[in-house]
Write a protein that holds these residues in place. Structure first.
Motif, mmCIF file in Angstrom:
data_model
loop_
_atom_site.group_PDB
_atom_site.id
_atom_site.type_symbol
_atom_site.label_atom_id
_atom_site.label_comp_id
_atom_site.label_asym_id
_atom_site.label_seq_id
_atom_site.Cartn_x
_atom_site.Cartn_y
_atom_site.Cartn_z
ATOM 1 N N PRO A 138 -28.644 35.361 24.314
ATOM 2 C CA PRO A 138 -29.713 36.245 23.833
ATOM 3 C C PRO A 138 -30.424 35.708 22.591
ATOM 4 O O PRO A 138 -31.573 36.059 22.338
ATOM 5 N N VAL A 139 -29.747 34.860 21.813
ATOM 6 C CA VAL A 139 -30.331 34.335 20.582
ATOM 7 C C VAL A 139 -31.045 33.011 20.839
ATOM 8 O O VAL A 139 -32.166 32.783 20.371
ATOM 9 N N VAL A 140 -30.393 32.103 21.574
ATOM 10 C CA VAL A 140 -30.972 30.799 21.865
ATOM 11 C C VAL A 140 -30.692 30.460 23.337
ATOM 12 O O VAL A 140 -29.640 29.933 23.665
ATOM 13 N N PRO A 141 -31.615 30.775 24.232
ATOM 14 C CA PRO A 141 -31.434 30.440 25.648
ATOM 15 C C PRO A 141 -31.364 28.925 25.826
ATOM 16 O O PRO A 141 -32.047 28.172 25.122
ATOM 17 N N VAL A 142 -30.529 28.471 26.757
ATOM 18 C CA VAL A 142 -30.448 27.040 27.051
ATOM 19 C C VAL A 142 -30.863 26.810 28.501
ATOM 20 O O VAL A 142 -30.452 27.541 29.395
ATOM 21 N N ARG A 143 -31.676 25.777 28.695
ATOM 22 C CA ARG A 143 -32.158 25.407 30.020
ATOM 23 C C ARG A 143 -32.292 23.891 30.088
ATOM 24 O O ARG A 143 -32.602 23.247 29.079
ATOM 25 N N ASP A 144 -32.091 23.327 31.257
ATOM 26 C CA ASP A 144 -32.359 21.907 31.432
ATOM 27 C C ASP A 144 -33.846 21.658 31.163
ATOM 28 O O ASP A 144 -34.707 22.416 31.603
ATOM 29 N N GLY A 145 -34.139 20.597 30.419
ATOM 30 C CA GLY A 145 -35.529 20.261 30.113
ATOM 31 C C GLY A 145 -36.022 20.797 28.785
ATOM 32 O O GLY A 145 -37.075 20.375 28.310
ATOM 33 N N MET A 146 -35.280 21.710 28.155
ATOM 34 C CA MET A 146 -35.701 22.210 26.844
ATOM 35 C C MET A 146 -35.311 21.194 25.769
ATOM 36 O O MET A 146 -34.450 20.340 25.974
ATOM 37 N N SER A 147 -35.963 21.274 24.605
ATOM 38 C CA SER A 147 -35.729 20.305 23.543
ATOM 39 C C SER A 147 -35.315 20.995 22.253
ATOM 40 O O SER A 147 -35.690 22.144 21.995
ATOM 41 N N PHE A 148 -34.544 20.266 21.438
ATOM 42 C CA PHE A 148 -34.136 20.720 20.117
ATOM 43 C C PHE A 148 -34.683 19.740 19.080
ATOM 44 O O PHE A 148 -34.774 18.537 19.338
ATOM 45 N N THR A 149 -35.028 20.252 17.905
ATOM 46 C CA THR A 149 -35.485 19.368 16.840
ATOM 47 C C THR A 149 -34.304 18.567 16.278
ATOM 48 O O THR A 149 -33.139 18.928 16.462
ATOM 49 N N LEU A 150 -34.624 17.515 15.545
ATOM 50 C CA LEU A 150 -33.581 16.596 15.101
ATOM 51 C C LEU A 150 -32.857 17.066 13.843
ATOM 52 O O LEU A 150 -31.917 16.408 13.387
ATOM 53 N N ASN A 151 -33.254 18.221 13.284
ATOM 54 C CA ASN A 151 -32.499 18.761 12.152
ATOM 55 C C ASN A 151 -31.297 19.585 12.628
ATOM 56 O O ASN A 151 -30.510 20.070 11.823
ATOM 57 N N THR A 152 -31.136 19.749 13.938
ATOM 58 C CA THR A 152 -29.988 20.452 14.502
ATOM 59 C C THR A 152 -28.772 19.527 14.534
ATOM 60 O O THR A 152 -28.876 18.314 14.298
ATOM 61 N N ALA A 153 -27.620 20.117 14.848
ATOM 62 C CA ALA A 153 -26.401 19.312 14.959
ATOM 63 C C ALA A 153 -26.563 18.236 16.030
ATOM 64 O O ALA A 153 -26.157 17.081 15.839
ATOM 65 N N ALA A 154 -27.156 18.600 17.168
ATOM 66 C CA ALA A 154 -27.377 17.620 18.244
ATOM 67 C C ALA A 154 -28.268 16.482 17.763
ATOM 68 O O ALA A 154 -27.992 15.298 18.024
#
Length: 215
Positions: A107-123
């Motif tokens: 509910p807070v951060v949906p995850v889907r194949d093809g979505m992107s995260f910024t580089l300030n995240t842990a990933a």
């Protein structure tokens, strides 16, 4: 197509035309061309990404066999921790998700194949580190993030490499703050090791095939 993605994968003609800065007639003509090749579909007066484009997209892989190797370990990690879990690679300056399983923080951060995260995240931090990681040191290389990027979400991200060291990906587990992040990281490290083992077996199996059957 990018504006469709930004509208959640589905939008009306007027929304698409306005977002693209096109007259409605031009947007309508382009959409019908995309309809003809299966790139988009019409559904209750709205346009959405078509199944043909989905099938073509599924064929793209940053490393042969990575998505298949990750499938079972990600589901096991989700079952053990309740986490939303993703495997991502560095692509166009972002952490691009190539495999995912939603969990408690959906509910807070949906995850889907093809979505992107910024580089300030842990990933992103794992993907951009210059320090090489040995497979044996995968847990020591974990990046733990406690709500620094998003309230209500804690992350454990660990490097994911193939045995030859050429594949550089990241596996990330996202959990609510009440979960013990160190324990989540341990489970994530096991999932990373399992994915590496699957890739090793797949590479060995491919090596035994005649060259004409490998492609």
């Amino acid at each position: 197509m990018d504006e469709l993605r930004r509208h959640g994968g589905e939008a009306r003609l007027t929304q698409i035309a306005a977002a693209c800065g096109l007259p409605k007639a031009s947007a309508h003509r382009l959409l019908h061309q995309l309809l003809a090749v299966g790139a988009v579909e019409r559904h209750h007066g709205r346009y959405r990404v078509g199944c043909q484009l989905y099938r073509l997209g599924q064929a793209w892989q940053p490393h042969p066999g990575l998505r298949l190797a990750a499938r079972q370990p990600l589901h096991k990690l989700r079952a053990a921790t309740g986490a939303s879990v993703v495997v991502a690679v560095l692509h166009d300056g972002l952490a691009l998700t190539i495999a995912s399983v939603p969990g408690e923080v959906e509910p807070v951060v949906p995850v889907r194949d093809g979505m992107s995260f910024t580089l300030n995240t842990a990933a992103g931090q794992v993907l951009t580190t210059s320090r090489p990681h040995r497979v044996a040191d995968v847990l020591a290389a974990a990046v733990l993030e406690r709500e620094q990027v998003l309230d209500g979400v804690c992350c454990a991200a660990l490097p994911l490499r193939s045995p030859d060291g050429r594949l550089h990906a990241v596996i990330t587990a996202m959990v609510p703050p009440h979960r013990r992040l160190e324990a989540v990281a341990e489970h994530t490290a096991r999932a990373s090791a399992t994915i590496t083992a699957h890739l090793t077996r797949a590479a060995a199996s491919t090596a035994d095939l005649p060259p004409v059957l490998r492609h």
